[in-house]
Design a protein around this motif. Structure first.
Motif, PDB file in Angstrom:
ATOM      1  N   SER A 247      30.709 -21.233   8.691  1.00  0.00           N
ATOM      2  CA  SER A 247      29.329 -20.965   8.148  1.00  0.00           C
ATOM      3  C   SER A 247      29.498 -19.981   6.870  1.00  0.00           C
ATOM      4  O   SER A 247      30.858 -19.354   6.613  1.00  0.00           O
ATOM      5  N   LEU A 248      28.589 -20.116   6.097  1.00  0.00           N
ATOM      6  CA  LEU A 248      28.642 -19.439   4.659  1.00  0.00           C
ATOM      7  C   LEU A 248      27.804 -18.460   4.512  1.00  0.00           C
ATOM      8  O   LEU A 248      26.500 -18.149   4.904  1.00  0.00           O
ATOM      9  N   ASP A 249      28.674 -17.202   4.147  1.00  0.00           N
ATOM     10  CA  ASP A 249      28.014 -15.948   4.007  1.00  0.00           C
ATOM     11  C   ASP A 249      27.409 -15.658   2.305  1.00  0.00           C
ATOM     12  O   ASP A 249      28.157 -15.249   1.629  1.00  0.00           O
ATOM     13  N   ILE A 250      26.327 -16.245   2.307  1.00  0.00           N
ATOM     14  CA  ILE A 250      25.487 -16.147   1.023  1.00  0.00           C
ATOM     15  C   ILE A 250      24.276 -15.350   1.280  1.00  0.00           C
ATOM     16  O   ILE A 250      23.568 -15.634   2.263  1.00  0.00           O
ATOM     17  N   GLY A 251      23.782 -15.173   0.059  1.00  0.00           N
ATOM     18  CA  GLY A 251      22.340 -14.494   0.323  1.00  0.00           C
ATOM     19  C   GLY A 251      22.437 -13.125   1.076  1.00  0.00           C
ATOM     20  O   GLY A 251      23.669 -12.560   1.410  1.00  0.00           O
TER      21      GLY A 251
END
Length: 265
Positions: A247-251
């Motif tokens: 999963s993406l650690d963005i924001g």
């Protein structure tokens, strides 16, 4: 060349992690041609839903007619439908065009707690969409809401809920167990005869925005390609597990799943 076609009827997520955007990414990753009908625009990011702007019935009907009267769909996935009127319209059109594979993700509450389905729409969902659904994919709070009971805390309660939801008309029921806090991640699949436990290792991450949309879209894509419901759910389980694993650690809040992760694991 020919290609399987999948249509999503759902809300737009401006942050790109859930809704129409997640569905189209999933369809593309699973080699299906993705199409969309937008039921509502949301102003949304990793911190939450900041606005919901439902589309008119006229606009929704025009989108459905444009797609199904020309291109058609081998599978349709519904997500955020928001109101009883929209649910009624969608059910009517799916019947009109005799859509064979219908995946109903009963989107009710966003990750941040915002309501995405009006209270009076729950009855319409039960009465009009569940009876024509090939697969329904509620999480634990959604399953409890549909059945009018307290949220489930055990696998045995999940199994009973699957049986009860099947009795409302859906051909196959998936109950997602991600809200259980202990042990492995277990989803249930019930085909009216046998309850199957789909178990994977629980992944410790807060970045799970769009998991429900992505899982349901993956089921729809696999159904569109001709898989059985059980095969489609098993394939979708592998797809979403990979998407959560990377999963993406963005924001600044809850990041999205990674729709291309299955190519890396």
């Amino acid at each position: 060349m020919t290609i399987a076609k999948a249509l999503t009827i759902a809300g737009s997520d401006s942050g790109g992690g859930a809704g129409i955007q997640a569905d189209i990414k999933t369809f593309q990753e699973l080699d299906t041609f993705g199409m969309s009908v937008i039921t509502a625009l949301t102003a949304q990011n990793t911190l939450g839903v900041h606005g919901v702007f439902p589309q008119s019935l006229e606009a929704i009907e025009a989108q459905i007619e444009a797609v199904l009267s020309d291109i058609g769909a081998d599978a349709v996935k519904t997500g955020m439908l928001f109101s009883a009127d929209i649910i009624g319209l969608v059910a009517q059109k799916l019947k009109k065009y005799s859509v064979k594979n219908i995946v109903v993700d009963p989107v009710m509450i966003a990750k941040g707690g915002a309501a995405l389905l009006q209270e009076e729409a729950v009855k319409a969902l039960i009465g009009e969409l569940l009876p024509i659904a090939t697969v329904i994919t509620p999480n634990l709070p959604e399953a409890a809401k549909l059945l009018g009971r307290a949220e489930m805390q055990t696998i045995e309660e999940m199994k009973q809920a699957a049986i009860d939801l099947h009795s409302l008309g859906a051909k196959n029921v998936v109950i997602k167990g991600g809200h259980l806090t202990d042990g492995p991640a277990i989803d249930l699949f019930y085909d009216g005869i046998t309850i199957y436990e789909l178990e994977t290792k629980r992944i410790e991450t807060k970045h799970t925005h769009g998991t429900g949309c992505t899982f349901a879209a993956a089921i729809a894509a696999e159904l569109a390609k001709g898989r059985t419901a059980k095969e489609a759910v098993e394939k979708a389980k592998s797809f979403i597990t990979a998407a959560i694993t990377l999963s993406l650690d963005i924001g600044k809040g809850i990041g999205p799943t990674n729709h291309s992760a299955h190519r890396r694991l």
